[in-house]
Write a protein that holds these residues in place. Structure first.
Motif, mmCIF file in Angstrom:
data_model
loop_
_atom_site.group_PDB
_atom_site.id
_atom_site.type_symbol
_atom_site.label_atom_id
_atom_site.label_comp_id
_atom_site.label_asym_id
_atom_site.label_seq_id
_atom_site.Cartn_x
_atom_site.Cartn_y
_atom_site.Cartn_z
ATOM 1 N N ASP A 123 12.842 -16.519 -0.899
ATOM 2 C CA ASP A 123 12.648 -15.220 0.642
ATOM 3 C C ASP A 123 13.324 -14.005 -0.657
ATOM 4 O O ASP A 123 12.184 -12.841 -0.620
ATOM 5 N N ALA A 124 13.812 -14.355 -2.225
ATOM 6 C CA ALA A 124 13.989 -13.446 -3.564
ATOM 7 C C ALA A 124 12.006 -12.732 -3.443
ATOM 8 O O ALA A 124 12.234 -11.309 -3.883
ATOM 9 N N ALA A 125 11.178 -14.202 -3.758
ATOM 10 C CA ALA A 125 10.216 -13.437 -4.190
ATOM 11 C C ALA A 125 8.760 -13.184 -3.303
ATOM 12 O O ALA A 125 8.543 -12.583 -3.537
ATOM 13 N N PHE A 126 9.071 -13.453 -1.873
ATOM 14 C CA PHE A 126 8.936 -12.840 -0.724
ATOM 15 C C PHE A 126 9.115 -10.835 -0.540
ATOM 16 O O PHE A 126 9.019 -10.535 -0.197
ATOM 17 N N ARG A 127 9.911 -11.009 -0.998
ATOM 18 C CA ARG A 127 10.351 -9.143 -1.308
ATOM 19 C C ARG A 127 10.607 -8.813 -2.565
ATOM 20 O O ARG A 127 10.484 -7.396 -2.542
ATOM 21 N N GLY A 128 10.149 -9.989 -3.406
ATOM 22 C CA GLY A 128 9.236 -8.152 -4.645
ATOM 23 C C GLY A 128 8.198 -7.208 -3.678
ATOM 24 O O GLY A 128 7.928 -7.314 -3.092
ATOM 25 N N HIS A 129 8.950 -6.581 -5.210
ATOM 26 C CA HIS A 129 7.553 -4.914 -5.172
ATOM 27 C C HIS A 129 7.356 -4.803 -6.008
ATOM 28 O O HIS A 129 7.312 -5.381 -7.670
ATOM 29 N N ASP A 130 6.324 -4.418 -6.624
ATOM 30 C CA ASP A 130 6.188 -3.156 -7.453
ATOM 31 C C ASP A 130 6.956 -1.953 -8.202
ATOM 32 O O ASP A 130 7.941 -1.593 -7.039
ATOM 33 N N SER A 131 6.477 -1.291 -8.683
ATOM 34 C CA SER A 131 7.567 0.442 -9.272
ATOM 35 C C SER A 131 7.885 1.043 -7.944
ATOM 36 O O SER A 131 8.910 2.004 -8.343
ATOM 37 N N LYS A 132 6.871 0.896 -7.593
ATOM 38 C CA LYS A 132 7.205 2.521 -6.529
ATOM 39 C C LYS A 132 7.841 1.909 -5.512
ATOM 40 O O LYS A 132 7.986 1.736 -3.854
ATOM 41 N N GLY A 133 7.906 0.267 -5.353
ATOM 42 C CA GLY A 133 8.775 -0.300 -4.120
ATOM 43 C C GLY A 133 7.923 -0.595 -2.739
ATOM 44 O O GLY A 133 8.443 -1.389 -2.069
ATOM 45 N N ASN A 134 6.536 -1.586 -3.318
ATOM 46 C CA ASN A 134 5.778 -1.700 -2.363
ATOM 47 C C ASN A 134 5.608 -3.041 -2.509
ATOM 48 O O ASN A 134 5.242 -3.618 -3.496
ATOM 49 N N GLY A 149 -26.369 -1.880 1.292
ATOM 50 C CA GLY A 149 -27.607 -1.088 -0.138
ATOM 51 C C GLY A 149 -27.820 0.002 -0.101
ATOM 52 O O GLY A 149 -27.794 1.323 -0.366
ATOM 53 N N ALA A 150 -26.786 0.636 1.029
ATOM 54 C CA ALA A 150 -26.377 2.626 1.139
ATOM 55 C C ALA A 150 -26.182 3.083 0.026
ATOM 56 O O ALA A 150 -26.032 4.226 0.064
ATOM 57 N N ALA A 151 -24.805 2.444 -0.389
ATOM 58 C CA ALA A 151 -23.796 3.002 -1.309
ATOM 59 C C ALA A 151 -23.337 1.688 -2.377
ATOM 60 O O ALA A 151 -23.778 0.880 -2.786
ATOM 61 N N PRO A 152 -23.123 2.655 -3.793
ATOM 62 C CA PRO A 152 -22.898 1.858 -5.199
ATOM 63 C C PRO A 152 -21.835 1.242 -4.873
ATOM 64 O O PRO A 152 -21.015 2.068 -3.606
ATOM 65 N N ALA A 153 -20.904 0.376 -5.432
ATOM 66 C CA ALA A 153 -19.787 -0.623 -5.083
ATOM 67 C C ALA A 153 -18.459 0.550 -5.283
ATOM 68 O O ALA A 153 -18.011 0.329 -4.699
ATOM 69 N N PHE A 154 -18.411 1.160 -6.663
ATOM 70 C CA PHE A 154 -18.146 1.878 -5.918
ATOM 71 C C PHE A 154 -18.462 4.045 -6.486
ATOM 72 O O PHE A 154 -19.748 3.828 -7.507
ATOM 73 N N ALA A 155 -18.066 5.001 -6.280
ATOM 74 C CA ALA A 155 -18.422 6.326 -6.247
ATOM 75 C C ALA A 155 -18.598 6.492 -7.463
ATOM 76 O O ALA A 155 -17.966 6.157 -8.830
ATOM 77 N N SER A 156 -19.880 7.402 -8.045
ATOM 78 C CA SER A 156 -19.788 7.417 -10.006
ATOM 79 C C SER A 156 -18.471 8.303 -10.513
ATOM 80 O O SER A 156 -17.809 9.309 -9.894
ATOM 81 N N GLY A 157 -17.902 7.684 -11.372
ATOM 82 C CA GLY A 157 -17.226 7.720 -12.300
ATOM 83 C C GLY A 157 -15.804 6.961 -12.068
ATOM 84 O O GLY A 157 -14.843 7.176 -12.305
ATOM 85 N N GLN A 158 -15.981 6.900 -10.828
ATOM 86 C CA GLN A 158 -14.370 5.831 -10.022
ATOM 87 C C GLN A 158 -14.257 4.328 -10.326
ATOM 88 O O GLN A 158 -15.516 3.804 -10.921
ATOM 89 N N THR A 159 -13.824 3.691 -10.912
ATOM 90 C CA THR A 159 -13.096 2.206 -11.939
ATOM 91 C C THR A 159 -12.204 1.948 -10.603
ATOM 92 O O THR A 159 -11.251 2.757 -9.498
ATOM 93 N N GLU A 160 -12.804 0.284 -10.766
ATOM 94 C CA GLU A 160 -12.144 -0.332 -10.249
ATOM 95 C C GLU A 160 -10.393 -0.505 -9.349
ATOM 96 O O GLU A 160 -10.063 -0.509 -10.693
ATOM 97 N N PRO A 161 -9.976 -0.430 -8.342
ATOM 98 C CA PRO A 161 -8.565 -0.214 -8.211
ATOM 99 C C PRO A 161 -8.049 -1.634 -9.209
ATOM 100 O O PRO A 161 -8.152 -2.388 -9.423
ATOM 101 N N GLU A 162 -6.823 -0.453 -9.821
ATOM 102 C CA GLU A 162 -5.653 -1.638 -11.053
ATOM 103 C C GLU A 162 -5.325 -3.242 -9.707
ATOM 104 O O GLU A 162 -4.469 -2.150 -8.737
ATOM 105 N N LEU A 163 -5.133 -3.979 -10.325
ATOM 106 C CA LEU A 163 -3.933 -4.894 -9.544
ATOM 107 C C LEU A 163 -2.933 -4.947 -9.676
ATOM 108 O O LEU A 163 -2.747 -5.450 -10.614
ATOM 109 N N ASP A 164 -1.821 -5.496 -9.279
ATOM 110 C CA ASP A 164 -0.637 -5.911 -9.485
ATOM 111 C C ASP A 164 -0.274 -7.144 -9.386
ATOM 112 O O ASP A 164 0.811 -7.342 -10.358
#
Length: 171
Positions: free
Chosen positions: A79-90, A148-163
């Motif tokens: 249960d404690a592992a289930f309630r684990g969260h990031d620094s913002k409480g998510n 094929g209509a759009a690139p993987a990420f908009a120009s200048g945008q990076t892949e989101p950081e994984l938690d």
């Protein structure tokens, strides 16, 4: 610090520490999302397919009572592992590193539920760990665009950081 959650060789590990329970089962469910509408003068509803729902993943473990702790102590640890969260409480987003999940196209999940049950005949609790597929907003928008209509990420945008990371394996 990224958190690694793994289910391998019948063991559950979180950040390298052994969690209680014996891995028994892994299930993945995915289904089509429909728009349902009633038509005047007709019985029933018309269904228009709109895409796919996020996948649901269930992992079942058995919690046993032994000389070091009871099944209830072990359930409290899960249960404690289930309630684990990031620094913002998510709740944590977990990166998937499992062949079964990858074969189904699931890359990330969120620990979305913990169900437990027991009978009066044994000192064993069965725990169902539920996960829901997670798709970052960028990925969800891209999937709506024609192939094929759009690139993987908009120009200048990076892949989101994984938690965190989830590894699941059955033997």
């Amino acid at each position: 610090m990224a958190r690694l959650l793994s289910f391998e060789d019948g063991e559950v590990r979180l950040a390298g520490e052994l969690l209680p329970g014996v891995l028994k089962y892994l299930s993945i469910r995915n289904q089509v999302r429909f728009d349902e509408a009633e038509q005047d003068g007709l019985s029933g509803k018309t269904k228009t397919p709109l895409g796919w729902e996020d996948a649901a993943v269930v992992v079942i473990v058995e919690l046993l009572t032994d000389s070091s702790s009871t099944c209830y102590d072990k359930l409290a640890m899960l249960d404690a592992a289930f309630r684990g969260h990031d620094s913002k409480g998510n709740p944590l987003v977990l990166d998937v590193v499992n062949a079964h999940l990858r074969a189904r196209g699931v890359d990330q999940v969120v620990f979305s539920g913990l169900d437990s049950s027991e009978s009066d005949r044994e000192d064993v609790i069965s725990a169902n760990l539920s996960f829901v597929e997670y798709k970052p907003a960028v990925v969800a928008v891209e999937e709506r665009v024609e192939a094929g209509a759009a690139p993987a990420f908009a120009s200048g945008q990076t892949e989101p950081e994984l938690d965190a990371t989830l590894t699941v394996g059955l033997t």
